[in-house]
Design a protein around this motif. Structure first.
Motif, PDB file in Angstrom:
ATOM      1  N   SER A  13      12.234 -31.407  38.671  1.00  0.00           N
ATOM      2  CA  SER A  13      12.649 -32.634  38.004  1.00  0.00           C
ATOM      3  C   SER A  13      13.125 -32.332  36.578  1.00  0.00           C
ATOM      4  CB  SER A  13      11.472 -33.600  37.962  1.00  0.00           C
ATOM      5  OG  SER A  13      11.782 -34.721  37.181  1.00  0.00           O
ATOM      6  N   ILE A  15      12.565 -33.968  33.897  1.00  0.00           N
ATOM      7  CA  ILE A  15      11.525 -34.211  32.901  1.00  0.00           C
ATOM      8  C   ILE A  15      10.649 -32.987  32.724  1.00  0.00           C
ATOM      9  CG2 ILE A  15       9.869 -35.245  34.489  1.00  0.00           C
ATOM     10  CD1 ILE A  15      10.535 -36.457  30.932  1.00  0.00           C
ATOM     11  N   TYR A  18      12.565 -30.746  30.362  1.00  0.00           N
ATOM     12  CA  TYR A  18      12.460 -31.289  29.011  1.00  0.00           C
ATOM     13  C   TYR A  18      11.066 -31.071  28.427  1.00  0.00           C
ATOM     14  CZ  TYR A  18      16.908 -33.778  29.527  1.00  0.00           C
ATOM     15  OH  TYR A  18      18.224 -34.085  29.702  1.00  0.00           O
ATOM     16  N   ALA A  19      10.040 -31.224  29.242  1.00  0.00           N
ATOM     17  CA  ALA A  19       8.667 -31.055  28.761  1.00  0.00           C
ATOM     18  C   ALA A  19       8.420 -29.620  28.312  1.00  0.00           C
ATOM     19  CB  ALA A  19       7.676 -31.446  29.851  1.00  0.00           C
ATOM     20  N   LEU A  57       9.556 -35.005  22.901  1.00  0.00           N
ATOM     21  CA  LEU A  57       9.957 -35.106  24.300  1.00  0.00           C
ATOM     22  C   LEU A  57      10.885 -36.301  24.506  1.00  0.00           C
ATOM     23  CD1 LEU A  57       9.756 -34.175  27.239  1.00  0.00           C
ATOM     24  CD2 LEU A  57       7.675 -35.544  27.422  1.00  0.00           C
ATOM     25  N   CYS A  58      10.551 -37.434  23.922  1.00  0.00           N
ATOM     26  CA  CYS A  58      11.395 -38.620  24.040  1.00  0.00           C
ATOM     27  C   CYS A  58      12.766 -38.392  23.408  1.00  0.00           C
ATOM     28  CB  CYS A  58      10.727 -39.829  23.404  1.00  0.00           C
ATOM     29  SG  CYS A  58       9.319 -40.422  24.318  1.00  0.00           S
ATOM     30  N   VAL A  61      14.848 -36.245  25.718  1.00  0.00           N
ATOM     31  CA  VAL A  61      15.333 -36.992  26.879  1.00  0.00           C
ATOM     32  C   VAL A  61      16.485 -37.898  26.478  1.00  0.00           C
ATOM     33  CG1 VAL A  61      14.706 -38.787  28.541  1.00  0.00           C
ATOM     34  CG2 VAL A  61      13.190 -36.858  28.171  1.00  0.00           C
TER      35      VAL A  61
END
Length: 64
Positions: A13, A15, A18-19, A57-58, A61
């Motif tokens: 995924s 995310i 990104y994490a 993280l936000c 994204v």
């Protein structure tokens, strides 16, 4: 925005990518805050570091 990431035939995924990418950015900001002494402004340092990670993280994204 990233699409699914293919890792040896297993789709990961976005995310998760990104994490993992947010960890070094957070560690760099954390290092600067510790070296300058600005981390002492915060009442609960561990809670601030988690909030910093979530914020980074936000931002990744939203803007990458």
């Amino acid at each position: 925005m990233l699409a699914e990431f293919n890792l040896f035939g297993v789709f990961i995924s976005p995310i998760a990518v990104y994490a993992i990418a947010a960890i070094p950015v957070t560690l760099m900001i954390r290092f600067v805050l510790w070296r300058t002494g600005a981390i002492e402004w915060f009442w609960h340092v561990a809670l601030f570091e988690v909030a910093l990670y979530v914020s980074v993280l936000c931002l990744l994204v939203l803007y990458v």
